[in-house]
Every structure is written in C-alpha cells, then in structure tokens.
Write an enzyme that holds these catalytic residues in place. Structure first.
Site, PDB file in Angstrom:
ATOM      1  N   GLU A   1       0.820  -1.217   0.000  1.00  0.00           N
ATOM      2  CA  GLU A   1       0.000   0.000   0.000  1.00  0.00           C
ATOM      3  C   GLU A   1       0.854   1.269   0.000  1.00  0.00           C
ATOM      4  O   GLU A   1       0.607   2.213   0.745  1.00  0.00           O
ATOM      5  CB  GLU A   1      -0.963  -0.011   1.195  1.00  0.00           C
ATOM      6  CG  GLU A   1      -1.930  -1.189   1.146  1.00  0.00           C
ATOM      7  CD  GLU A   1      -2.980  -1.194   2.243  1.00  0.00           C
ATOM      8  OE1 GLU A   1      -2.708  -0.664   3.330  1.00  0.00           O
ATOM      9  OE2 GLU A   1      -4.075  -1.732   1.997  1.00  0.00           O
TER      10      GLU A   1
ATOM     11  N   ASP B   1      -8.398  -9.046   3.779  1.00  0.00           N
ATOM     12  CA  ASP B   1      -8.191  -7.968   4.742  1.00  0.00           C
ATOM     13  C   ASP B   1      -9.257  -7.899   5.830  1.00  0.00           C
ATOM     14  O   ASP B   1     -10.151  -7.060   5.757  1.00  0.00           O
ATOM     15  CB  ASP B   1      -8.147  -6.617   3.993  1.00  0.00           C
ATOM     16  CG  ASP B   1      -7.653  -5.492   4.886  1.00  0.00           C
ATOM     17  OD1 ASP B   1      -7.158  -5.787   5.975  1.00  0.00           O
ATOM     18  OD2 ASP B   1      -7.770  -4.322   4.474  1.00  0.00           O
TER      19      ASP B   1
ATOM     20  N   GLU C   1     -12.672  -2.346  12.020  1.00  0.00           N
ATOM     21  CA  GLU C   1     -12.605  -1.625  10.751  1.00  0.00           C
ATOM     22  C   GLU C   1     -13.729  -2.028   9.795  1.00  0.00           C
ATOM     23  O   GLU C   1     -14.328  -1.186   9.145  1.00  0.00           O
ATOM     24  CB  GLU C   1     -11.238  -1.871  10.100  1.00  0.00           C
ATOM     25  CG  GLU C   1     -11.101  -1.229   8.748  1.00  0.00           C
ATOM     26  CD  GLU C   1      -9.727  -1.444   8.120  1.00  0.00           C
ATOM     27  OE1 GLU C   1      -8.860  -2.053   8.769  1.00  0.00           O
ATOM     28  OE2 GLU C   1      -9.532  -0.996   6.976  1.00  0.00           O
TER      29      GLU C   1
HETATM   30  C1  BDP Z   1      -6.090  -2.223   6.008  1.00  0.00           C
HETATM   31  C2  BDP Z   1      -6.352  -0.862   6.546  1.00  0.00           C
HETATM   32  C3  BDP Z   1      -5.187   0.057   6.443  1.00  0.00           C
HETATM   33  C4  BDP Z   1      -3.954  -0.633   7.015  1.00  0.00           C
HETATM   34  C5  BDP Z   1      -3.730  -1.929   6.297  1.00  0.00           C
HETATM   35  C6  BDP Z   1      -2.591  -2.755   6.885  1.00  0.00           C
HETATM   36  O1  BDP Z   1      -7.441  -0.317   5.843  1.00  0.00           O
HETATM   37  O2  BDP Z   1      -5.501   1.226   7.132  1.00  0.00           O
HETATM   38  O3  BDP Z   1      -2.835   0.178   6.923  1.00  0.00           O
HETATM   39  O4  BDP Z   1      -4.867  -2.733   6.391  1.00  0.00           O
HETATM   40  O5  BDP Z   1      -2.907  -3.720   7.554  1.00  0.00           O
HETATM   41  O6  BDP Z   1      -7.043  -3.057   6.584  1.00  0.00           O
HETATM   42  O7  BDP Z   1      -1.451  -2.456   6.665  1.00  0.00           O
END
Ligand code: BDP
Length: 702
Positions: A295, A369, A397
């Site tokens: 990301e 996720d 989340e």
């Molecule tokens: C996702 C989240 C994000 C996190 C990412 C992670 O939306 O904010 O940074 O995972 O785990 O679920 O790195």
C-alpha cells in the site's frame, strides 16, 4: 408491609450502583461480593499475601491481589515477606527451575498447601499471570478448592499492534485518540499507561507495538526513542516488552543516506547503529514490526531485493540483543488482472526457509483484509520453515466501528480451528501458529488494538470483550468463544446467572448476525472509502482492487468471485482436502460460496432457495435479528449498571438503523443486476437506490 421489598431493592441498587460505571476498570472491576457467605469464605482464606521476591513484577502481582481481594471482601490483606505461623493466605513462590524458557517463565501452577493458596512459577511473569488467574476465579465467586490448576501459554509472543500515529490519531481507531501522549512524554507519564499494562497482563499479553505499521520515521529519532522508553519503563513492570513499527526507508529519510537498499553496507551499518542506540535507551526492547512494499510503503523491492533480504538485514542488527523482526505478509500489487486473494502467497511462499532465525512472518487471518468472514489465509501451512505469526484485528474496521456489537472470538476461533491438511488431518491453523506442527522456534499472535483515549478504552462497551478474548485465546487457543464470553461478562458486567446467559448468548450470535446484514454468503467489502458505509456500487479508484465491483463481481448472470480453475484459481493455493470442500459450487458451504464462485441469480442453493432469495433472506433476517439483540439486552437491564446499559442501548438503536441501511443498499443495488423482486414475505425497502446513495454520500462528505 408492601414497601419493604421495594426499599430493600432500592438499598441494594444504591449499594451496587453508588456511582455509574464508566467502564474504565474493564474486567478488573473487583466489585464487592454481595453474597455474605462467599465473602466470608474468601476473607477467611486470604489472611496474607506472602512474597519473598521484591522485584517490580512480583510486587505488582501482590499489589493486584491485595487490591482485588480487598475490594471484593472488604478486608485489608497485608503483604508479608515470610509466611506467618498462623492463619491462611496466598504464597507467591518462584520455583527456581533451571531451564527457564520464555514459555516456562510465563507458566504457573496454583495449588493448595496446608490451607494456603500457592502460586508457583519459574519466572516472575508466571507469578503475575497466576495471580490474575486466581483473581479471575474469585471474581466468578467460585470455591477456593476449585482453583487448583496449571497453565502454560501456547504461544510465546502475545502482542497488541497499535496503529497509532505521532500526532495522536489512530489509523482505524474508533475509541478516541491515541493513548500515548507523545507531546507530554517522557516528562509526564500518564498513570493510565500502568492501567493499560495491568489490563494486558491480566490476560497474558506480553508485547506491544506502540506505533502504526504505516510508520513514521520520527519514532526512530533519539527524541522519540526517549518517549518510547518512558512507556517501556511502565510496561516492563507488567512483563510487557515494547516494539516499534519501522519505516523501511529510514536510512534515507532520517539518516540522510542515498539509498535504503538492504544489501548496501552503509544501510546495514545505519540499522546496526540505530539498533544499538535503541537498546542503549530501552535495554529490553522487543524488536521491529515492518510493513514493506505494501500500500505504497517503501521496502526492499524498491531496490530489486526480496522481503527476505529486507527482513534479514534488520534481523542481523537485532540478533545480538535477542530482538525479533516481525515482517508482515500483507502485500498486494495494483494488477487489474490479478486476484488480490493470491498475492501474499505468491510473494511469500517461495521465500520459505530464506528468513533469518529471529524473523517471524506475520500473516492476517484471511487472504484479503480482516473481512467480517474470510477463509483462512493459504499461507498457513505453506511456510513450514518460517515461523508464521497470526494477525487478528480487534479494532472493528470492517465490523461496524464502535457502533455495531460484534463479538470477535468466533472470527478468531473459526480461523484457528480451520484444518489446512498440510501434514494430514488435524493440521489446524492453531497448530501452525503455536509452532507444534512445524516446530517453529518463535511463535507469535498479534491483535490490532481497539483501544483509545475514550474513558471506557474501546468506545463500544462490548468491544472490551474483543480485547479480552484476544488475550485469552493468544494464551490458549483451545478455549471456547462461549467460555470466554461468559467469563468476560461475569468479570465485567454482572454475576447474575440469567443475565450472564443472556449477554453471552447475544455475544455469540452477534458476528453471524452482522455477517447476515453486511456481507452474507461470502461477500466481501474491502473497497476504499470509509470502510463503514455501504458502497457496493463504488467502481472508480486509482486501483481496480480498491473498487467494490472488483470484489463482488455482480453482473446480469450472477454474483461472486470465481476462484476455481475456471477463474483466478486461487483455490490451488490450498491442499486438495480444503480445495475439494470449496471448489464445487454445489457443495461449497454457504458462508464461503461467493468467495469462490460466481453463482447465477436463480441457482438453487443447498438451503432450498435460489441465490437471490437466499440473499434477501439473509439481509432481512440479519437486520431483524438486531431487534432480537435489543430485546434480549433490555431483558438483562436490572442486572447491569445503568450507565453501561443505556450506552449499549443507544448503540443498538443505531446498529438497527444501519443494518437496514446495509440491507437496502445491497438489495437495491444487486437488484439492478438480478432483476428479481424482493420475496413477498419481506417488506420492500422504503427508499430507492438513489436515496440510499445520497445518504451514503452525506456520510462520506468532507
Ligand atoms: C487495512 C487498513 C489500512 C492498514 C492496512 C494494513 O485499511 O488502514 O494500513 O490494512 O494492515 O485493513 O497495513
């Protein structure tokens, strides 16, 4: 006299609820025991707490027993150095075993010897955990004779991961701002840090990563390391080690080097020196947690190196101090033709055996996720020569933030109990994570924390149970979600038997109810945006895998992501036994159906309904079940503190509204493809798709 019972009730209420419970005490409430017989029995048994060691950890154990039993019995219990000749009490005893491993130092035994309750361990932390175990027992008003037990954690590193940022915000945090007051530290040390540590120690958590995985390099400056050291100074006294998330490009951004290439000697030297500096400031520092090439975060692949190259460089710097690298496997590339489901396996499985001994690869429970329901990640079982740690998410989340009541233990258990079949039947995820299947030298379970500055720590009072359940399962994954729910309820809310049954029943059903109105039959929703509001129509983003349509694949033919051989073939990442259970749309269990199959709208399912009708059935019964939750909760009112009861009542009312929101959004949107009516037994949504979209836009407005 008719007024007597009422008067008695009022007196009883005023004693119990002299002041409203603000939830701050969590499961360490230590309410005075109402039953005089139990109180007297305990008071008679606990005349002293004898402890010869005066180290901080054991001292805190003794103090906790003194506070807890004192509050429950109304009696002051002295802490003494030697066991008095007369009377009965508690003895904390270091058993002095010569082979103290981290696990045996945490293990404890509680026995009855000559009228005394003896807590024994080879380590100070074991005495602390044994003391909390005794307190748990007493908080449930159980007979002292039944306290005899032995316990050993199944996993060595039981950690919270805080996604807290230096400016005090929390990524995906829904309970206020960060607990850590970076601007005040290190000079001002909030007493709340000790309560945080107590709470963790009480459920066996022994590590904490204090900053976000999307890490700021600021935490590696001397200024911030001293702030972190002040926290570590508090946590250490409760057996908790402190860890940091690190920014992989820190050699460049902080060190002023031209590169952060893990094979560059200057870069390696920078990390070696930085690590030395950290241990100079925090001698028992735990290690680094790393999110790399994920990301948009920097990582070794920026230099053509592998995840193993990156992890091993840090491992080398940490090894002299016995520190560990926890390297996350949460990676996926912006490839429009790829299936995100397969990404972690594709990048990591080939690296098995290439990591240094002090590296753990931390894998999220599911391949995508933290969805409300996900199949287990196919990485589990496929890296026998690399310790794999588990990452669960406690912060909600995708499960309704701090508004929806979702008890997460069933999510954790479902994954832990899944059979990977890697070494034949019984190769559960739990046995992989606890090291027993592959003999991992290191074992780790992490939970992304749901704590914040809210007075009650977790925003939703019932979300405390997720923190609690996580700790209890990290210690012993064989505990049942039900046993933990009952235990937590008794410790935190009420010991009234009927209310305990009612509340734990709501807890146990809450996750399935949420899934039904939110993502039934294997739908998922990791699209970008709020992660709160329904947006199944979202089709525009900088990356295809950040849209909603990428995941649900609704079209005129049907719904769901084909991950069989005719589709992305993600199923090939599982063993044949698992594959067989999921690859046939006729026999695939309904909870996973749309995870693996694109199913025609009119296809008859094993439930006897066609897909469209089954979806409607789930959305409607899911939303209606929130009314059931409300009714049950109302029924428990007299046994629960009024402030907490009112708080949860309000949140349930909101949850119901939002369950209808989710139901209507999905149904109205999917109906544009299915072209089928909502079955006549259900009332039609009262709003149009356009109206739902508008209400979602209001929610997303800046
Ligand atoms: C996702 C989240 C994000 C996190 C990412 C992670 O939306 O904010 O940074 O995972 O785990 O679920 O790195």
């Amino acid at each position: 006299m008719k007024t007597w019972p009422l008067l008695c009730l009022l007196i009883a209420l005023s004693v119990t609820y002299a002041s409203a419970d603000d939830g701050y005490r969590l499961w360490l409430r230590y309410e005075r025991i109402a039953d005089p017989a139990v109180r007297a029995a305990y008071a008679k048994t606990f005349g002293f707490i004898a402890v010869s060691d005066s180290g901080d950890i054991v001292h805190n154990a003794a103090r906790e027993l003194q506070t807890g039993i004192g509050a429950m019995t109304g009696k002051h219990i002295p802490i003494v150095k030697t066991v008095p000749k007369n009377g009965r009490g508690i003895r904390l005893s270091l058993s002095g075993a010569s082979d103290v491993t981290p696990v045996s130092a945490d293990s404890y035994a509680i026995s009855l010897e000559g009228g005394n309750v003896v807590i024994k361990s080879a380590g100070n932390t074991g005495l602390l955990y044994g003391s909390f175990a005794l307190l748990r027992h007493l908080q449930q008003h159980l007979p002292v004779e039944k306290v005899v037990t032995q316990s050993k954690p199944k996993v060595q590193l039981r950690m919270l991961n805080h996604w807290d940022n230096p400016e005090g915000t929390i990524e995906r945090g829904y309970a206020g701002s960060s607990l850590w007051k970076w601007y005040e530290l290190p000079e001002t040390v909030d007493p709340r840090y000790a309560d945080y540590a107590r709470a963790n120690a009480s459920i066996g958590i022994n590590g904490t990563v204090v900053n976000n995985v999307n890490a700021s390099a600021r935490f590696l400056t001397a200024e911030y390391l001293h702030k972190v050291a002040a926290l570590a100074g508090v946590f250490r006294k409760y057996g908790i080690k402190t860890y940091l998330s690190v920014h992989f490009a820190a050699p460049k951004t902080l060190g002023g080097l031209k590169t952060s290439d893990p094979l560059d000697p200057e870069v390696r030297k920078w990390w070696t020196e930085k690590t030395k500096e950290i241990y100079g400031i925090i001698p028992d520092f735990g290690g680094f947690l790393v999110k790399a090439n994920s990301e948009g975060e920097p990582g070794p692949q920026d230099y053509g190196r592998t995840h193993a190259d990156g992890a091993n460089m840090l491992a080398e710097a940490l090894a002299p101090f016995h520190g560990v690298v926890i390297w996350r496997a949460f990676v996926y590339k912006a490839d429009p033709n790829a299936d995100r489901f397969k990404a972690a396996y594709d990048e990591f499985a080939a690296l098995d055996g290439k990591f240094a001994r002090n590296v753990i690869v931390q894998v999220k429970n599911g391949p995508i996720d933290f969805q409300p329901r996900e199949p287990f990640s196919p990485l589990f079982g496929n890296m026998p020569r690399t310790p794999l740690g588990m990452e669960f998410q406690l912060t909600q989340e995708y499960t309704g933030f701090a508004t929806h009541w979702v008890y997460e233990a069933p999510i954790f258990k479902e994954c832990l109990d899944s059979d990977t079949y890697v070494n034949g039947k019984g190769s559960t995820v739990a046995r992989i994570v606890d090291g027993s299947l592959h003999n991992y030298p290191l074992t780790c379970v992490a939970g992304v924390a749901n704590t914040g500055s809210d007075r009650n720590w977790t925003g939703h009072p019932m979300a405390q149970a997720n923190w609690y359940a996580f700790g209890r399962l990290a210690w012993d994954h064989t505990l049942s979600a039900q046993a933990i729910a009952r235990e937590w309820t008794q410790l935190t809310l009420t010991t009234h038997a009927k209310a305990v049954a009612t509340v734990s029943d709501i807890m146990l059903r809450s996750r399935a109810i949420y899934v039904d109105y939110n993502t039934p039959l294997g739908l998922s929703r990791p699209w970008t945006g709020s992660h709160y509001a329904p947006e199944p129509w979202q089709n525009r983003s900088s990356r295809p895998d950040w849209t909603a349509i990428y995941y649900h694949r609704a079209d005129s033919l049907g719904l769901g992501f084909d991950r069989t051989a005719s589709g992305s073939n993600a199923l090939e990442q599982y063993r044949p036994e698992v594959r067989r259970a999921w690859e046939n749309a006729e026999t695939c269990p309904l909870p996973y159906l749309l995870w693996f199959h694109h199913v025609p709208w009119s296809k008859k399912l094993s439930s006897g309904r066609i897909l469209w009708d089954e979806l409607c059935h789930r959305f409607y019964t899911g939303a209606d079940s929130v009314l059931w939750m409300q009714k049950q909760w109302d029924g428990a009112q007299t046994a629960i503190d009024p402030a907490i009861h009112a708080d949860v009542t309000g949140r349930l009312a909101k949850q119901y509204k939002e369950a209808l929101w989710w139901r209507d959004a999905w149904i109205l949107y999917l109906q544009t493809f299915s072209k089928q009516p909502v079955p006549a037994i259900y009332p039609k949504p009262e709003r149009t798709l356009e109206e739902v979209k508008k209400s979602v836009n209001v929610y997303l407005m800046r």
